[in-house]
Design an enzyme around this catalytic site. Structure first.
Site, short mmCIF file in Angstrom:
data_model
loop_
_atom_site.label_atom_id
_atom_site.label_comp_id
_atom_site.label_asym_id
_atom_site.label_seq_id
_atom_site.Cartn_x
_atom_site.Cartn_y
_atom_site.Cartn_z
N HIS A 37 44.81 39.38 41.74
CA HIS A 37 44.03 38.15 41.56
C HIS A 37 43.46 38.11 40.15
CE1 HIS A 37 41.05 41.22 42.71
NE2 HIS A 37 40.35 40.65 41.74
N HIS A 124 42.19 38.06 33.10
CA HIS A 124 43.28 39.04 33.26
C HIS A 124 43.50 39.29 34.75
CE1 HIS A 124 39.62 41.44 33.67
NE2 HIS A 124 40.34 42.18 34.50
P1 2AM Z 1 39.05 43.18 37.66
O1 2AM Z 1 39.28 41.74 37.93
O2 2AM Z 1 38.96 43.50 36.23
O3 2AM Z 1 39.99 44.06 38.40
C1 2AM Z 1 36.82 42.85 42.91
O4 2AM Z 1 36.26 44.12 42.90
C2 2AM Z 1 37.04 42.36 41.50
O5 2AM Z 1 35.82 42.29 40.81
C3 2AM Z 1 37.96 43.27 40.73
O6 2AM Z 1 39.11 42.55 40.45
C4 2AM Z 1 37.18 43.70 39.51
O7 2AM Z 1 37.64 43.53 38.24
C5 2AM Z 1 35.92 42.93 39.57
N1 2AM Z 1 34.83 43.88 39.43
C6 2AM Z 1 34.58 44.94 40.18
N2 2AM Z 1 33.49 45.59 39.79
C7 2AM Z 1 33.03 44.94 38.72
C8 2AM Z 1 31.91 45.11 37.89
N3 2AM Z 1 31.05 46.11 38.05
N4 2AM Z 1 31.74 44.24 36.89
C9 2AM Z 1 32.62 43.24 36.72
N5 2AM Z 1 33.68 43.01 37.49
C10 2AM Z 1 33.89 43.84 38.48
#
Ligand code: 2AM
Length: 181
Positions: A37, A124
């Protein structure tokens, strides 16, 4: 408490262009295809009682649909040990509807009590998480996929997900899907 994020889903036919790509990289943990996603906003852990307000706030967003293409690959962080392998995106319109959607979501969620994002939005799709993968293998991957381009697809909705962290990995559940205009 509930852990929430807002994302754009990638259509199945577009996922075929990127799923399994990171298999060749040692010590890379690929994101399962059903979890690929584009995160628009990571909300994080909130009181479950806030969920209704959040759903309402997102439901008031009224932004147009737009075209998106998956394009190029890269790693995060930009310097230091790479932790995340990602696929980038490109939008078709001059006015950037993707950034506008992200802004509207941030604004709507702020009204529901969620702090605004300070970090710059870097759209991304995370392909894999890296745990000391060999730099040479990463360099080969980045060079070999620099010209990656998926067909264009229309983003017609965005989704509020809850995420449950388990020892076997995260479980993402659709809380609500919102149609774009
Ligand atoms: P990503 O999109 O870069 O993979 C669900 O966990 C989504 O939220 C993931 O796709 C992840 O990033 C994003 N995510 C998880 N932890 C995060 C954090 N601490 N800060 C920002 N984005 C986060």
């Amino acid at each position: 408490m509930v852990r929430l994020f807002v994302a754009i889903d990638i259509p199945d036919n577009i996922k075929t262009y990127i799923q399994g790509m990171a298999r060749a990289i040692p010590k890379a943990r690929s994101v399962p295809p059903d979890q690929l996603h584009l995160t628009l906003k990571f909300i994080g852990e909130v009181e479950s009682s806030l969920l209704l307000d959040i759903r309402d706030a997102l439901g008031r967003i009224n932004t147009p649909r737009f075209s998106l293409q998956l394009k190029g690959v890269g790693t995060f962080p930009p310097r230091g040990i790479p932790r995340v392998l990602w696929v980038g995106t490109k939008t078709m319109e001059n006015k950037d509807h993707l950034f506008d959607l992200r802004k509207q979501i941030d604004k709507a969620l702020f009204a529901a009590g969620i702090t605004k994002e300070k970090k710059k939005f870097s759209p991304h799709i995370t392909l894999a998480r890296l745990n000391n993968s060999p730099i040479k293998a990463l360099q080969n991957f980045l060079a070999g996929n620099a010209l990656l381009e998926s067909p264009w697809f229309e983003v017609t909705s965005f989704t509020l997900y809850s995420s449950q962290l388990t020892p076997k990995g995260a479980i993402h559940t659709v809380e609500e899907r919102y149609r774009l205009r």
